[in-house]
Design an enzyme around this catalytic site. Structure first.
Site, mmCIF file in Angstrom:
data_model
loop_
_atom_site.group_PDB
_atom_site.id
_atom_site.type_symbol
_atom_site.label_atom_id
_atom_site.label_comp_id
_atom_site.label_asym_id
_atom_site.label_seq_id
_atom_site.Cartn_x
_atom_site.Cartn_y
_atom_site.Cartn_z
ATOM 1 N N GLY B 723 18.269 31.557 -11.740
ATOM 2 C CA GLY B 723 19.824 31.382 -11.470
ATOM 3 C C GLY B 723 20.800 32.391 -10.779
ATOM 4 O O GLY B 723 21.404 32.279 -9.667
ATOM 5 N N GLU B 724 20.715 33.229 -11.468
ATOM 6 C CA GLU B 724 21.653 34.131 -11.503
ATOM 7 C C GLU B 724 21.460 35.961 -11.021
ATOM 8 O O GLU B 724 22.036 36.551 -10.322
ATOM 9 C CB GLU B 724 22.269 34.997 -13.398
ATOM 10 C CG GLU B 724 22.884 33.678 -14.237
ATOM 11 C CD GLU B 724 23.396 34.102 -15.332
ATOM 12 O OE1 GLU B 724 22.268 33.840 -16.265
ATOM 13 O OE2 GLU B 724 24.214 34.588 -15.805
#
Lengths: 282, 765
Positions: B723-724
């Site tokens: 996600g990051e």
């Protein structure tokens, strides 16, 4: 949202009589008013809807190509009107710049103008169309020119009870164009807006009109720049002069969106671009 | 490619239908009978002493059922300002009423007398001696002063020897650094490696710049909301829109002195989080207090304006960065001094300044970072907290170096990237990560090596690294008599994590993905599960789910062994059936039959348990290339192409992974080009989506995603958190592309048209 009384008059006279009272607001598309009421920046005691009054919406074209746009015409309908696209391209382009399609399906051109934001996207197009604004009240009707309608941000010459009913666009322009300076591609407010319209006679510009939005307390025409263009063929030099003249006509402010200097520079750049494109189209 | 049948495949999200039909229950959909509407009373000053708070008029308003202030907070933890206001919009009290308008009216009736104080909003102003102090004279020393002070402390501690001469000499030396006394410091972080002075001395090229990155908001679609209901027994139920229900439970318990077992937090479907949805006191604590006081359920929901004035956005920062390299392209030294805008409290991700190191072999590195108090709300995590800011500085400056030594930016990066076995801090060595593979993949996919650019067009490249976290988690899995499988756990679904967990369990139990359903419990019913942030969920809960499924798998074979009277070694679970490996003719038993059989056995039903807390994570790299066109007259930039690659370890659900790459890249683009919380004397001046611009789909071409898979040893099937990373390089990618297009280096984001026009004019355009 504060409590309010809601009226749905069916005649202009009745609407005007109600609207002449204090602490009233007209409801057209509601895309400005309802947001203001929710944020409590608007707290009318009465809201008078114009939606039940017949005859206020629609675009009609006469045999001389003069066009009448009802004040309750949806912005989306202005954007998609083939006659407006052909004869007042800048107005159709301005309409297409407002919000999203969903917003444009609700918002009306009358609301966009009566709200009197200097940054309204249809106003530059109406300015270069030399639009005549029909106004009704219980006392009768009158007409003002679009460039005389506004007196300041959010302020117009409309007296209590007066309601805009239609915009008449008397003479078509063979070429016009609107450009909005913005950051986001769509759904942004105009940092500035510039519209230009021209007719050409053997390559010589006639009827040059330049409308500027969000560069002064009211939308304005750049008449110096127009005078420079009229009676001349377009050259790079003339274009540069027109840009300079339009920028000189602007008296923008600095705010969180950008500086006054940037706005003036963009008036120059976009005047050159809109005039060039209007001439190309003419 | 792989032998897997469910993981590694694109499947529909488990929540797809409820999302598209509108059936998903968000926080604001919760409406228990008798619910009141809470409203937080907020400061209209950015910095002021509170002289008095008078609630008496508000209390008289019909419909008002409760008013609370800091006096109602038993732990004394700051929920509402008491004696001093530190930012515009800071909570002072809260009201619950039968109607939202009454609550709002009551909030206006609460009279607050202020003594207005000078305001400081800019970090570089806040560190000056002349700046107003938010928390008294909270001075800390600058980098050199700090080293001296440490020596003084060490010498002072040595009681056995007399160091008074040395100490007074050192104290005199402190006076040499008057510019390094910083004020309003909330926190500091320092690290170094090698010999920075020597490193720079050996460089042929040294570049120094100051990078300014604005504060930006996570702009999740759903504003903060919580509905709290305290019953007569003291039991508190909270429907919370949060990334971490268990953290909210302990936060409420600690702040309000309620036993854990008396609090049940029910996480509602999340309308986006991005790290900003962990706060306890923003809405949850006020809602509980108001419910306790009124005896009725209370909803506290923030408006979008409140989100901007009192959310917990990502910190802005100023990074002074210096990098040196040799003419043949070796980066030898890098030094950063960073000031992070922490707002009224500490908590800015200043430790992430170390990300200026990137994934490069930089033998000499020095990083000094400070959190600085300003009159703004506090900050919180936002997708790889702190990394986009630091990497913007680091990757922008790399391009400047590459340009000066005349080296291709991709080749320059490839040449300096760390490799497996290279030393990294703390005595460890670099694991196998696809740094070069990921950069090469994006370069190939974007057509970097034979790139063309028309007038005012340019290409930019940047990479960003991030490592997923992990946290404790528990998962149960049960197999039913029809062969269906149900999963129980307690982590909020974020970015499709429930889907990944379901895929993992389906894979191990060899059942169709569709026959697996997942049940997320509240804190009363679910085993403890980690908060959904830091890219932890697929890593942690994926591993936990795998353990639970393997446990169930074991039980299934035991049952089959018993039922078929066969040795376990001769059994295999395949396609939802246990097969006797050596049987001829083939012999097997369905999973459902075994589940039915299990109900009458001594051992009992098939329930697998998984419990997992921590394993070393492996770094991930995101690499991006943009092609842009800049209009030199208007300063507007158009993205023509945006390609993003990422080493994801293993893509459990490739479509979901691509979605994360696209989403992160777009958020990075937004930070680069338009997003910025603007502050005036009185506080945030663009608290809404009119002047805080998030991009729309019209602003960007489709992001082309390239998945690179270099497995992480401890990830489920080799997966890393995805996600990051993708937000980390985009800020620099865009700035580097603009530089390539029109020759201007924008060091202060966002790259707004006005800035571009100004920079071009000073370049003589």
């Amino acid at each position: 949202m504060r409590n309010f009384e809601f009226f749905e008059p069916t005649t202009l006279a009745e609407a005007s009589r109600l609207f002449a009272q204090e602490h009233t607001q007209l409801l057209a598309g509601g895309t400005d008013l309802v947001i203001g009421m929710k944020a409590l920046t608007e707290a009318p005691q009465s809201v008078i809807s114009l939606q039940k009054i017949p005859g206020l919406a629609g675009v009609t074209t006469e045999s001389d190509n003069s066009i009448s746009v009802g004040a309750m015409t949806k912005v989306r309908a202005v954007e998609l009107s083939a006659d407006i696209q052909q004869h007042h391209t800048a107005l159709a382009e301005g309409a297409a710049e407002i919000g999203s399609i969903q917003i444009r399906n609700l918002a009306t051109i009358g609301g966009n103008i009566a709200h009197a934001s200097p940054a309204a996207d249809t106003v530059a197009g109406l300015l270069v169309a030399d639009a005549q604004v029909d106004i009704a009240s219980a006392d009768g009707e009158r007409t003002v020119s679009i460039d005389e309608l506004f007196t300041g941000p959010g302020q117009t010459v409309l007296a209590p009870g007066e309601i805009i009913t239609r915009f008449r666009l008397p003479s078509p322009a063979s070429g016009s164009h609107y450009i909005k300076h913005k950051i986001r591609e769509v759904m942004d407010l105009a940092f500035i807006g510039v519209a230009a319209a021209v007719n050409l006679n053997d390559g010589v510009i006639t009827d040059a009109r330049i409308g500027l939005a969000a560069v002064a307390p009211t939308p304005i025409r750049a008449t110096e720049a127009e005078n420079l263009l009229n009676g001349n063929q377009l050259t790079a030099e003339l274009l540069a002069q027109a840009g300079e003249a339009a920028a000189a006509a602007a008296s923008p402010i600095s705010d969180l969106r950008c500086s006054a200097e940037h706005r003036s520079e963009m008036v120059n750049v976009l005047t050159r671009r809109t005039v060039q494109e209007a001439v190309n189209r003419a | 490619m792989s032998d897997y049948t469910v993981v590694g495949q694109t499947v529909a999200r488990v929540d797809a239908v409820e999302k598209v039909t509108g059936a998903a229950q968000y926080g604001a959909d919760v409406h228990p009978p008798g619910m009141l509407y809470g409203k937080i009373v907020r400061s209209k000053q950015a910095h002021a002493n509170i002289l008095s708070i008078d609630t008496s008029e508000a209390e008289k308003l019909p419909g008002v059922k409760a008013i609370i202030t800091q006096d109602d907070v038993p732990s004394g933890r700051r929920v509402f300002a008491t004696d001093k206001i530190l930012y515009l919009g800071e909570p002072l009290a809260a009201v619950a009423a039968t109607d939202p308008d009454i609550a709002e009216e009551a909030a206006e009736l609460i009279k607050i007398e202020y003594e207005v104080l000078p305001v400081v909003q800019d970090v570089m102003e806040a560190i000056k001696p002349s700046a107003p102090r938010l928390h008294g004279d909270g001075t800390k020393d600058g980098p050199n002063r700090r080293e001296i002070a440490t020596q003084i402390r060490r010498l002072t501690r040595d009681k056995e020897n007399d160091h008074s001469d040395e100490i007074s000499k050192l104290e005199a030396e402190l006076e040499n650094y008057p510019d390094e006394v910083y004020y309003n410091i909330s926190a500091e972080s320092h690290s170094d490696a090698g010999d920075i002075e020597k490193g720079f001395a050996e460089c042929d090229v040294v570049v120094e710049d100051t990078y300014v990155i604005p504060r930006v908001h996570q702009t999740y679609m759903e504003p903060h909301v919580s509905v709290a209901s305290a019953d007569s027994s003291g039991k508190v139920t909270v429907w919370a829109s949060t990334q971490g229900p268990f953290a909210i439970r302990s936060g409420i318990a600690g702040t309000l002195g309620i036993p854990l077992t008396q609090i049940n937090v029910i996480g509602t479907t999340m309308g986006g989080g991005f790290g900003g949805r962990f706060g306890v006191i923003i809405t949850h604590v006020p809602a509980v207090l108001l419910s306790q006081k009124s005896g009725r359920p209370v909803r506290v929901q923030m408006t979008r304006e409140e989100e901007f004035t009192d959310g917990r956005p990502a910190p802005g920062c100023v990074i002074k960065l210096k990098t040196g390299a040799t003419n043949d392209g070796r980066i030898l030294a890098r030094q950063a001094l960073a000031f992070w805008d922490s707002g009224s409290v500490s908590g800015a991700s200043i430790g992430s300044t170390i990300r200026v190191r990137g994934v490069y072999k930089i033998p000499n590195l020095k990083v000094d970072a400070y959190g600085v108090h300003t009159n703004k709300s506090g900050t919180a995590a936002y997708r790889a907290p702190g990394a986009p800011q630091a990497i913007f500085a680091g990757e922008s400056q790399l391009d400047e170096i590459a340009e000066r030594i005349g080296m291709d930016p991709v080749k320059f990066r490839l040449m300096n990237m760390r490799e497996e076995g290279d030393p990294i801090p703390a005595g460890a060595t670099e694991p196998k990560v696809g740094y070069k593979e990921t950069l090469e993949a994006v370069a190939d996919a974007a057509g970097w090596w034979d790139r063309e650019a028309g007038e005012n067009q340019g290409w930019g490249v940047a990479v960003g690294d991030w490592t997923n976290g992990c946290g404790p988690g528990g998962v149960y899995v049960a197999v039913h008599e029809d062969g269906s499988v149900r999963i129980f756990h307690g982590s909020m679904d974020i970015t499709g994590t429930d889907t990944a967990i379901s895929q993992i369990i389906a894979e191990i139990l060899t059942v169709p993905y569709e026959s697996v359903t997942i049940r997320r419990g509240d804190t009363d019913s679910a085993p403890y599960s980690t908060g959904s942030g830091g890219s932890v969920v697929t890593f942690t809960m994926g591993n936990t789910a795998k353990l639970a499924a393997e446990d169930a798998h074991q039980r299934i074979l035991e049952l089959a062994s018993e039922r078929l009277n066969m040795n376990v070694d001769n059994l295999e679970l395949r396609d939802g059936e246990v097969h006797v490996v050596t049987a001829d003719p083939p012999k097997s038993i369905l999973l459902g039959e075994l589940a039915a059989y299990s109900l009458s056995t001594t051992g009992g039903p098939i329930v697998g348990k998984g419990s997992f807390a921590r394993q070393a994570s492996t770094p991930a790299l995101a690499a991006q290339i943009a092609k842009v066109e800049v209009d030199p007259d208007t300063g507007r930039t158009r993205v023509l192409k945006l390609v993003a690659s990422q080493d994801v370890g293993f893509a459990i659900n490739p479509m979901a992974v691509e979605g994360q790459i696209e989403g992160g890249t777009v958020q990075g683009y937004a930070w680069a080009m338009m997003e910025e919380m603007q502050y005036g004397e009185d506080g945030n001046i663009n608290p809404g989506f009119v002047d805080y611009r998030v991009p729309t789909s019209a602003d960007l071409p489709t992001v082309e995603s390239v998945i690179v898979e270099v497995p992480a040893p401890n990830g489920p099937y080799g997966a890393k958190g995805v996600g990051e990373p993708p937000i980390t390089p985009t800020l620099a990618t865009m700035a580097n592309a603009v530089k390539d297009a029109v020759g201007i280096r924008v060091t202060e984001l966002p790259i707004k048209p006005e800035k571009v026009v100004q920079a071009l004019q000073s370049n003589g355009h």
